[in-house]
Design a protein around this motif. Structure first.
Motif, PDB file in Angstrom:
ATOM      1  N   TYR A 207       0.802  -1.250  -0.005  1.00 22.04           N
ATOM      2  CA  TYR A 207       0.024   0.106  -0.052  1.00 22.04           C
ATOM      3  C   TYR A 207       0.737   1.165   0.076  1.00 22.04           C
ATOM      4  O   TYR A 207       1.744   1.432   0.873  1.00 22.04           O
ATOM      5  N   THR A 208       0.758   1.849  -0.874  1.00 20.39           N
ATOM      6  CA  THR A 208       1.630   3.249  -1.232  1.00 20.39           C
ATOM      7  C   THR A 208       1.319   4.060  -0.009  1.00 20.39           C
ATOM      8  O   THR A 208       0.327   4.289   0.514  1.00 20.39           O
ATOM      9  N   GLY A 209       2.540   4.624   0.617  1.00 18.22           N
ATOM     10  CA  GLY A 209       2.834   5.387   1.680  1.00 18.22           C
ATOM     11  C   GLY A 209       2.905   4.772   3.041  1.00 18.22           C
ATOM     12  O   GLY A 209       3.537   5.301   3.937  1.00 18.22           O
ATOM     13  N   THR A 213       6.104  -0.430   2.478  1.00 17.65           N
ATOM     14  CA  THR A 213       6.114  -0.190   1.274  1.00 17.65           C
ATOM     15  C   THR A 213       7.205   0.642   0.560  1.00 17.65           C
ATOM     16  O   THR A 213       7.821   0.250  -0.283  1.00 17.65           O
ATOM     17  N   GLU A 214       7.264   1.595   1.108  1.00 15.20           N
ATOM     18  CA  GLU A 214       8.175   2.455   1.138  1.00 15.20           C
ATOM     19  C   GLU A 214       9.885   2.146   1.143  1.00 15.20           C
ATOM     20  O   GLU A 214      10.779   2.302   0.451  1.00 15.20           O
ATOM     21  N   ARG A 217      10.325   0.191  -1.868  1.00 15.82           N
ATOM     22  CA  ARG A 217      10.627   1.100  -3.159  1.00 15.82           C
ATOM     23  C   ARG A 217      12.156   1.521  -2.992  1.00 15.82           C
ATOM     24  O   ARG A 217      12.860   1.303  -4.143  1.00 15.82           O
ATOM     25  N   MET A 239       9.787   8.725  -5.454  1.00 21.19           N
ATOM     26  CA  MET A 239       8.319   8.426  -5.275  1.00 21.19           C
ATOM     27  C   MET A 239       8.130   7.995  -3.967  1.00 21.19           C
ATOM     28  O   MET A 239       7.058   8.421  -3.431  1.00 21.19           O
ATOM     29  N   ALA A 240       9.264   7.633  -3.332  1.00 24.81           N
ATOM     30  CA  ALA A 240       8.896   7.137  -1.810  1.00 24.81           C
ATOM     31  C   ALA A 240       8.810   8.626  -0.994  1.00 24.81           C
ATOM     32  O   ALA A 240       8.009   8.575  -0.194  1.00 24.81           O
ATOM     33  N   ALA A 243       5.371   9.716  -1.427  1.00 29.00           N
ATOM     34  CA  ALA A 243       4.340   8.802  -0.831  1.00 29.00           C
ATOM     35  C   ALA A 243       4.637   9.063   0.648  1.00 29.00           C
ATOM     36  O   ALA A 243       3.577   9.122   1.381  1.00 29.00           O
ATOM     37  N   ARG A 244       5.827   9.229   1.046  1.00 29.98           N
ATOM     38  CA  ARG A 244       6.095   9.484   2.603  1.00 29.98           C
ATOM     39  C   ARG A 244       6.936  10.506   2.676  1.00 29.98           C
ATOM     40  O   ARG A 244       8.204  10.298   2.875  1.00 29.98           O
TER      41      ARG A 244
END
Length: 442
Positions: A207-209, A213-214, A217, A239-240, A243-244
């Motif tokens: 799940y993104t964020g 997940t990050e 990534r 992107m990471a 998202a975070r």
């Protein structure tokens, strides 16, 4: 006689009550939650985390034997350690909670898995393996426990066994964690394209964020780095961060990309931002190199000492407490190389080797320490073990080439170094310079 008996019995009863009150072990209060600082304290996640943990603490105050809440609190603290980097506090807090659960419920599967996870986090790999095997007997159909078994066998250098456990994990429950372990095993065995493919699957399964997940990534970005693909690596880190925001390990990734482009000032900026957010010795260690490359020797020395101090504190705790404390001897060996304390580097490399003689990373460390000490035959002995899985890690290959050249295998060593320097823009500038110097002297 009776008139003396009743007062005597009352005195005995009163004494027993007093003894119970005085000597009964009080229920220990659950360890507290620390306030986050900086960007980690922003957003809804921290508010939700505090609310959930406060609820669990309230449950334990009302019901001291509520071991389900105690287990959930331990898991929450383990996650808080990942997010903040404050492993010394939160890992110890979680272990305290888990020990209480296991004292009451020795066959609590989840508690055993959590304790195994903590042991692996603290680099107590043999203990982690034993606990994971105990948990596996209780529930042989859990994907999570096969992940623990995979990790333990990897760290102990049992790579064939690790592959079996990872395969079983993917049969039971293919998910982010399962794909990530496949990726790491492919990387270890030299299949970088396959590792990228599996880690990309892991990212897409999350799940993104979310932190997990990050983190995945960022791991994908690092695989792009070692394959020489800086644009895709940088895209993963950006992107990471989208998202975070302020995610420390994504900031460190951007720092590595900047360093590969020789933009050391920007790299230093990113690493310092990461250090503000998360306590991780690796950030200070990387900054020591970056300050040296940026012609700031005083800052480099300061960061090198800071890194050693953080690692030494962890090692001292581990020596004093076999159940907890981060074994950090491999990391200390490299840290002491940077301050040219070669005897200390060798001492710590040997300590780690005694624990994990089959692990390829440990053998690489010992080989490199011997190389730096001018003990080239010894270096070659350990480097042969370090390369037994056909890892294509560029740092490993460049070091192997330098060691070969010093052991009468000049042509083979030169070819290996040329291959690395041509393909990999992300390589320690000092290591690259040593490789270039050797090639120029042909």
């Amino acid at each position: 006689m009776r008139k003396y008996l009743y007062p005597a019995l009352l005195l005995v009863f009163a004494g027993l009550v007093t003894a119970i009150v005085l000597f009964k072990r009080p229920e220990a209060a659950a360890p507290g939650l620390k306030e986050r600082s900086g960007s980690l304290a922003l957003g809804g996640e921290w508010l939700n985390t505090k609310k959930a943990i406060q609820g669990l603490q309230a449950n334990l105050r009302a019901q001291p034997n509520d071991h389900k809440s105690r287990l959930l609190l331990a898991q929450a603290y383990m996650q808080e350690a990942r997010i903040t980097g404050d492993h010394p506090y939160y890992d110890a807090a979680a272990m305290e909670l888990l020990e209480t659960v296991l004292e009451a419920q020795p066959d609590n599967f989840e508690a055993l898995c959590c304790k195994a996870t903590l042991c692996l986090t603290q680099h107590h790999f043999s203990q982690g393996l034993a606990l994971a095997e105990q948990a596996q007997k209780l529930n042989p159909n859990s994907g999570y426990v096969y992940g623990l078994l995979t990790d333990a066998h990897v760290e102990l250098g049992h790579y064939d066994k690790a592959i079996q456990m990872a395969d079983k994990m993917n049969q039971v429950r293919p998910d982010l964690a399962a794909y990530a372990r496949v990726s790491y095993l492919r990387e270890i065995h030299g299949d970088i394209p396959g590792a990228i493919e599996a880690m990309d699957m892991a990212v897409k399964a999350g799940y993104t964020g979310l932190e997990q997940t990050e983190w995945t990534r960022v791991a994908l970005g690092h695989l792009y780095e070692i394959s020489g693909d800086l644009p895709n690596a940088e895209a993963c880190y950006q992107m990471a961060l989208m998202a975070r925001p302020s995610y420390a390990y994504a900031l460190a990734g951007l720092g590595r990309v900047a360093a590969a482009r020789k933009d050391y000032a920007t790299a230093i900026k990113h690493y310092n931002e990461a250090r503000i957010t998360v306590q991780d010795y690796a950030f200070a260690d990387e900054l020591a190199d970056l300050y040296r490359l940026n012609k700031q020797p005083a800052e480099a020395e300061k960061m090198a000492k800071k890194s050693i101090s953080m690692l030494a504190d962890a090692a001292e705790e581990a020596d004093e407490n076999e159940a907890m404390g981060h074994y950090a001897d491999r990391e200390l060996a490299y840290a002491y190389l940077k301050t040219n304390e070669l005897e200390k580097a060798l001492t710590h490399a040997k300590i780690e080797y005694e624990r994990r003689p089959d692990n390829i990373d440990v053998n690489e460390t010992l080989a490199w320490v011997h190389y730096k000490r001018g003990e080239f035959a010894e270096a070659q002995k350990y480097m042969q073990v370090a390369r037994r899985t056909n890892s294509q890690n560029p740092t490993l290959l460049c070091r192997a080439g330098l060691i070969m050249a010093k052991n009468g295998k000049a042509a083979e060593g030169h070819a290996l170094i040329e291959k690395v320097l041509t393909k990999t823009p992300y390589l320690s500038p000092e290591l690259a310079a040593e490789g270039h110097t050797l090639l120029a002297a042909r």
